[in-house]
Scaffold this active site. Structure first.
Site, PDB file in Angstrom:
ATOM      1  N   GLU A 161      91.378  11.213 161.241  1.00 53.35           N
ATOM      2  CA  GLU A 161      90.690  12.407 161.729  1.00 53.35           C
ATOM      3  C   GLU A 161      89.620  12.812 160.716  1.00 53.35           C
ATOM      4  O   GLU A 161      89.934  13.500 159.727  1.00 53.35           O
ATOM      5  CB  GLU A 161      91.685  13.562 161.892  1.00 53.35           C
ATOM      6  CG  GLU A 161      92.761  13.307 162.917  1.00 53.35           C
ATOM      7  CD  GLU A 161      93.293  14.606 163.503  1.00 53.35           C
ATOM      8  OE1 GLU A 161      93.183  14.782 164.718  1.00 53.35           O
ATOM      9  OE2 GLU A 161      93.783  15.450 162.743  1.00 53.35           O
ATOM     10  N   SER A 206      87.644  16.199 168.090  1.00 53.53           N
ATOM     11  CA  SER A 206      86.811  16.491 169.262  1.00 53.53           C
ATOM     12  C   SER A 206      86.924  15.446 170.373  1.00 53.53           C
ATOM     13  O   SER A 206      85.948  15.172 171.068  1.00 53.53           O
ATOM     14  CB  SER A 206      85.352  16.705 168.844  1.00 53.53           C
ATOM     15  OG  SER A 206      85.238  17.842 167.994  1.00 53.53           O
TER      16      SER A 206
HETATM   17  P1  PGA Z   1      90.219  18.813 167.987  1.00 56.41           P
HETATM   18  O1  PGA Z   1      91.450  18.761 166.956  1.00 56.41           O
HETATM   19  O2  PGA Z   1      90.525  17.810 169.075  1.00 56.41           O
HETATM   20  O3  PGA Z   1      90.195  20.222 168.497  1.00 56.41           O
HETATM   21  O4  PGA Z   1      89.000  18.439 167.232  1.00 56.41           O
HETATM   22  C1  PGA Z   1      92.062  17.557 166.585  1.00 56.41           C
HETATM   23  C2  PGA Z   1      93.122  17.809 165.549  1.00 56.41           C
HETATM   24  O5  PGA Z   1      92.926  18.652 164.669  1.00 56.41           O
HETATM   25  O6  PGA Z   1      94.182  17.152 165.539  1.00 56.41           O
END
Ligand code: PGA
Length: 245
Positions: A161, A206
């Protein structure tokens, strides 16, 4: 690399009994060709009906197995509430709760010894990417776990991530994500090639119904860790459908 994808929902500090009901309803029509994991706030875990359509995970756990640690939750407690997975080292925990690689390793040990599968979250910040340090940061995060207990990675799921992509609406491109996933797999192969071939590496940051398909076609992307879009039952279902074999 693995055949069956894993789509994990990270509700963060969101959700309600109504959302539990809406999501479980949606997922009843899902086929078994994709694995689904839901990580709601711990107070909601026990409200999910047992189902073959999804597994449950906690978003955090204590590095201790029990005792006088007010406000903390042990692996045994979240297992009793229904969890079989746990997110460890999410960037929000690292950033807002000062979780170090050392603490992350202790939590992973607790998880694995109690029988939970840790979802180890790793990734670089925007500054680290701009300074071209992405690979170095990721290598350090993985090496910390390997050095503490070499057997932990084989029992984990990894979630890449990039911090700059979380909650920003700016996902990594499929090519950027694939490049880093391939790097992660090469790093794992340095430790153990059999582990590298079988560990699932999820992309997070995202992910939504519009961009998931292109991510899922990449060779080293084995699924997704979905934040914001997992709070919308119909969209989350669409993401799960896109990940079917
Ligand atoms: P997001 O979060 O899809 O809202 O970017 C992903 C996460 O933090 O695991």
């Amino acid at each position: 690399m693995t055949a069956k994808k894993l789509i994990a929902a990270n509700w963060k500090m969101n959700g309600s009994l109504a959302l539990v009901e809406a999501v479980t309803q949606q997922l009843t029509s899902l086929s078994s060709s994709v694995d689904v994991l839901i990580c709601p706030p711990a107070t909601l875990l026990a409200h999910f009906p047992v189902s073959q359509h999804y597994s449950l995970g906690a978003q955090n756990l204590s590095e201790h197995s029990g005792g006088a640690y007010t406000g903390e939750l042990s692996a045994a407690l979240v297992i009793e509430a229904g969890a079989s997975y746990v997110l460890v080292g999410h960037s929000e925990r690292r950033q807002y709760f000062a979780e170090t690689d050392e603490l992350v390793c202790l939590k992973m040990q607790q998880a694995v010894s109690a029988g939970l599968t840790p979802v180890l979250c790793i990734g670089e910040t925007l500054t680290e990417r701009q300074q071209e340090n992405t690979e170095q940061v990721i290598a350090k995060q993985l090496a910390a776990v390997y050095a503490s207990h070499p057997e932990l990675l084989a029992k984990s799921v990894i979630a890449y991530e990039p911090v700059w992509a979380i909650g920003t609406g700016e996902s990594a491109t499929p090519e950027q994500a694939q490049t880093t996933h391939a790097f992660i797999r090469r790093q794992l192969a340095q430790f153990d090639s059999a582990v590298a071939a079988k560990v699932r590496i999820l992309y997070g940051g995202s992910v939504n119904a519009a961009n998931c398909q292109a991510l899922f076609t990449q060779a080293d992307i084995d699924g997704a860790l979905v934040g914001g879009a997992s709070l919308k039952p119909a969209e989350f279902m669409q993401i799960c459908q896109s990940a079917k074999e």
